[in-house]
Design an enzyme around this catalytic site. Structure first.
Site, PDB file in Angstrom:
ATOM      1  N   ASP A 103     -44.330  45.100  -1.469  1.00 55.52           N
ATOM      2  CA  ASP A 103     -44.118  44.094  -1.941  1.00 55.52           C
ATOM      3  C   ASP A 103     -42.717  44.106  -2.497  1.00 55.52           C
ATOM      4  OD1 ASP A 103     -43.790  44.868  -4.812  1.00 55.52           O
ATOM      5  OD2 ASP A 103     -45.665  45.291  -4.653  1.00 55.52           O
TER       6      ASP A 103
HETATM    7  N1  URA Z   1     -49.589  47.584  -3.785  1.00 60.66           N
HETATM    8  C1  URA Z   1     -48.620  47.499  -4.847  1.00 60.66           C
HETATM    9  O1  URA Z   1     -48.706  46.501  -5.596  1.00 60.66           O
HETATM   10  N2  URA Z   1     -47.272  47.064  -3.695  1.00 60.66           N
HETATM   11  C2  URA Z   1     -47.421  47.440  -3.031  1.00 60.66           C
HETATM   12  O2  URA Z   1     -46.357  46.337  -2.171  1.00 60.66           O
HETATM   13  C3  URA Z   1     -48.224  48.144  -2.149  1.00 60.66           C
HETATM   14  C4  URA Z   1     -49.451  48.529  -2.908  1.00 60.66           C
END
Ligand code: URA
Length: 256
Positions: A103
């Site tokens: 993310d």
């Molecule tokens: N979990 C998350 O909260 N964000 C990520 O980017 C990957 C795993």
């Protein structure tokens, strides 16, 4: 394969640019200058040079990126900077795409490749590549959180609650924990800690399978790797080894 096509697949030159280069005499094939864009080339065995530099044939590209925070995991976007925008223009070859997602606020290891088969293997539930995250937490990591993750913590999905697959986790400091995931739900690590009553302040993916985030690769930088290295992302590690590596190299990652 035609020489101009070989160039457009193996370099950032378009077919038209490749043709012009070939016609200009900048290209040699097995030691002799060729000026015909339609000259036949055997990619696996012929020696192709551009202005004296070898053009090495690779069926697929594998780029290991240290994704920084603030960049989105997408191939292109009108408004926001994407992980492909971090590549030098000559490395932005057609077909490259991120194999999986981090993310926007998460940093760490991300594979960018045009090898659809490997991407599929990395993401398919059958052979899902194990991923290891370092989470910096607002509150201390507790044995209760570890037990809840191991049992398969419930996450809200629309109107229902669904159990995550059992996940191992381990503290490397009071508020720093490593989590091992075998699935990839939306914002999963952040939501797992939120469901356990804690809060993730920062998140770093430190390893995929047996491939760690190289400690000397700074955020935003990347490396070209070989298939055999990328394939190691499908092999499970032991969380204790990941914790030892992470605490040696990343326990002060967010201390400015
Ligand atoms: N979990 C998350 O909260 N964000 C990520 O980017 C990957 C795993």
């Amino acid at each position: 394969m035609r020489l101009d096509r070989f160039f457009s697949e193996q370099t950032a030159y378009s077919r038209k640019e490749a043709s012009a280069l070939i016609r200009s005499g900048a290209v040699t094939l097995n030691g002799a200058v060729v000026r015909k864009p339609d000259a036949a080339v055997q990619p696996e065995t012929d020696a192709v040079f551009l202005r004296g530099e070898p053009v090495i044939y690779q069926k697929h590209r594998y780029i290991l990126l240290h994704k920084p925070e603030g960049v989105i995991t997408a191939s292109r976007d009108r408004a926001q900077k994407t992980v492909l925008d971090l590549l030098n223009p000559q490395d932005r070859l057609p077909g490259l795409a991120p194999a999986g997602r981090l993310d926007k606020d998460t940093s760490g290891l991300l594979l960018i490749t045009d090898d659809g088969q490997l991407t599929h293997k990395m993401l398919s539930p059958k052979s899902h590549a194990p991923k290891y995250y370092l989470a910096a937490l607002r509150d201390p990591f507790t044995p209760q959180i570890k037990a809840a993750f191991r049992a398969g913590i419930l996450l809200r999905e629309g109107d229902t609650e669904e159990a995550c697959l059992p996940a191992e986790s381990e503290a490397i400091a009071e508020r720093l924990a490593v989590v091992e995931l075998h699935e990839g739900r939306y914002h999963q690590v952040r939501r797992m800690f939120a469901a356990a009553g804690n809060f993730v302040e920062h998140l770093l993916r430190v390893q995929i399978g047996c491939v760690p985030l190289p400690p000397d690769l700074s955020a935003g930088a990347y490396l070209h790797i070989f298939y055999k290295d990328a394939e190691n992302m499908l092999i499970k590690s032991h969380i204790s080894d990941v914790c030892a590596f992470t605490s040696r190299n990343y326990s002060s990652y967010w201390i400015k």
